[in-house]
Design an enzyme around this catalytic site. Structure first.
Site, mmCIF file in Angstrom:
data_model
loop_
_atom_site.group_PDB
_atom_site.id
_atom_site.type_symbol
_atom_site.label_atom_id
_atom_site.label_comp_id
_atom_site.label_asym_id
_atom_site.label_seq_id
_atom_site.Cartn_x
_atom_site.Cartn_y
_atom_site.Cartn_z
ATOM 1 N N HIS A 102 111.183 45.858 67.768
ATOM 2 C CA HIS A 102 109.897 46.634 68.423
ATOM 3 C C HIS A 102 108.877 46.325 67.292
ATOM 4 O O HIS A 102 108.979 45.962 66.229
ATOM 5 C CB HIS A 102 110.189 48.159 68.374
ATOM 6 C CG HIS A 102 111.097 48.564 69.541
ATOM 7 N ND1 HIS A 102 111.070 49.603 70.107
ATOM 8 C CD2 HIS A 102 112.237 47.805 69.894
ATOM 9 C CE1 HIS A 102 112.221 49.610 71.118
ATOM 10 N NE2 HIS A 102 112.863 48.455 70.886
ATOM 11 N N GLU A 104 106.896 48.388 65.515
ATOM 12 C CA GLU A 104 106.764 49.161 64.351
ATOM 13 C C GLU A 104 107.875 48.642 63.476
ATOM 14 O O GLU A 104 107.535 48.602 62.120
ATOM 15 C CB GLU A 104 107.120 50.620 64.561
ATOM 16 C CG GLU A 104 106.099 51.374 65.455
ATOM 17 C CD GLU A 104 106.411 51.394 67.342
ATOM 18 O OE1 GLU A 104 106.977 49.961 67.530
ATOM 19 O OE2 GLU A 104 105.969 52.039 67.899
ATOM 20 N N CYS A 129 108.465 54.645 70.521
ATOM 21 C CA CYS A 129 109.500 54.980 71.421
ATOM 22 C C CYS A 129 110.552 55.829 70.558
ATOM 23 O O CYS A 129 110.330 55.664 69.116
ATOM 24 C CB CYS A 129 110.070 53.728 71.906
ATOM 25 S SG CYS A 129 110.920 52.884 70.801
ATOM 26 N N CYS A 132 112.134 53.584 67.679
ATOM 27 C CA CYS A 132 111.350 53.482 66.485
ATOM 28 C C CYS A 132 111.017 54.595 65.684
ATOM 29 O O CYS A 132 110.986 54.627 64.303
ATOM 30 C CB CYS A 132 109.701 52.987 66.775
ATOM 31 S SG CYS A 132 110.069 51.128 67.502
HETATM 32 ZN ZN ZN Z 1 109.854 51.177 69.809
#
Ligand code: ZN
Length: 294
Positions: A102, A104, A129, A132
């Site tokens: 992801h 992040e 999300c 993360c």
């Molecule tokens: Zn994420």
């Protein structure tokens, strides 16, 4: 300028374009800005830290590799040093979904691998999300990490992850991005193997103690290393191969052009990265993978 930045760069305000050009136009632009460069850019554009990070998001998102979702996420991590680090989501066709990175995670790992000791903020173009939020809860910046989203009030990780479960619940004192040296030693002659061992020595694996590192060699011999980043909730842990692929991608290199890879991990530990590392590298077209153990 790396071709991936051209469209996003062309859509930036002219003052920002001229402030960024000396850096982004360099052939080896590392998808980060050092603190003194950030200061110079802010001064030329009249932007504050948050406004600059928001303005840079389209450039970070241009580093996205999203063959599955076609959904391009960009993140900017601001370090305690004042440096800014790009991050973007990375997906791998032919590998399981669990191998996905992801944006992040990418920005955090990018900062960590370049020696940043802690983060102040993460700016991202879509709401983080749950995965993360949990991944970032492992960081030494804790719940105070600032989260910045376009059009939202400034907030902290604590706001985004109330009633959190984290390392302190498992009596872990050393947090992600804390400087560590596990001191594993081997007699090695290969630079690639030495790089993999050095990465394992700086990995964060307080739950399994299965410290690991990966070193990737690009076609021109450049080495990119990644460290394992374990998480209190286990599943959001980022494998060492993913960390190395992050560094390779942000450095502007093609992750499908790894010529050789080495994994360094314990000879006998409660878990292993070996099978997953080989399988994901095979999906990226690299079969030349070896393992050294300590
Ligand atoms: Zn994420």
């Amino acid at each position: 300028m790396h071709p991936r930045f051209q469209t996003a760069f062309g859509e930036l305000p002219a003052t920002l374009q001229s402030a960024l050009l000396p850096y982004i136009d360099a052939p080896d632009f590392p998808a980060m800005f050092k603190a003194e460069q950030v200061d110079a850019i802010k001064q030329r554009c009249g932007l504050d830290d948050d406004a600059l990070a928001f303005a840079l998001l389209p450039l970070a998102a241009a580093c996205s590799l999203a063959p599955i979702s076609r959904f391009y996420v960009g993140a900017i991590a601001r370090g305690q040093s004042g440096n800014l680090y790009f991050g973007a989501n990375m997906e791998f066709s032919g590998a399981p979904m669990q191998q996905t990175i992801h944006a992040e995670q990418c920005a955090v790992t990018h900062a960590w691998l370049r020696g940043e000791p802690a983060l102040v903020s993460i700016t991202v173009n879509y709401t983080p999300c749950g995965h993360c939020r949990q991944f970032m809860n492992e960081l030494n910046s804790g719940a105070a990490l600032k989260i910045r989203l376009p059009g939202r009030e400034p907030a902290t990780l604590g706001d985004y992850l109330p009633d959190a479960f984290g390392p302190k619940d498992l009596d872990i004192a050393t947090l992600l991005m804390d400087r560590v040296d596990h001191g594993f030693q081997l007699t090695l002659t290969s630079e690639l193997e030495k790089a993999a061992l050095a990465a394992a020595n700086q990995s964060h694996a307080p739950y399994s103690n299965a410290h690991s590192g990966v070193a990737l060699e690009a076609e021109d011999g450049t080495i990119y290393t990644g460290r394992y980043a374990e998480n209190a909730a286990f599943n959001p842990s980022l494998p060492p191969l993913q960390a190395a692929l992050i560094l390779m991608n942000v450095s502007g290199r093609d992750c499908q052009k790894v010529s050789r890879a080495v994994l360094a991990e314990p000879e006998s530990a409660i878990l292993t990265q070996w099978d997953a590392t080989r399988a994901t590298l095979a999906a990226l077209g690299c079969q030349n993978v070896s393992r050294i153990t300590f």
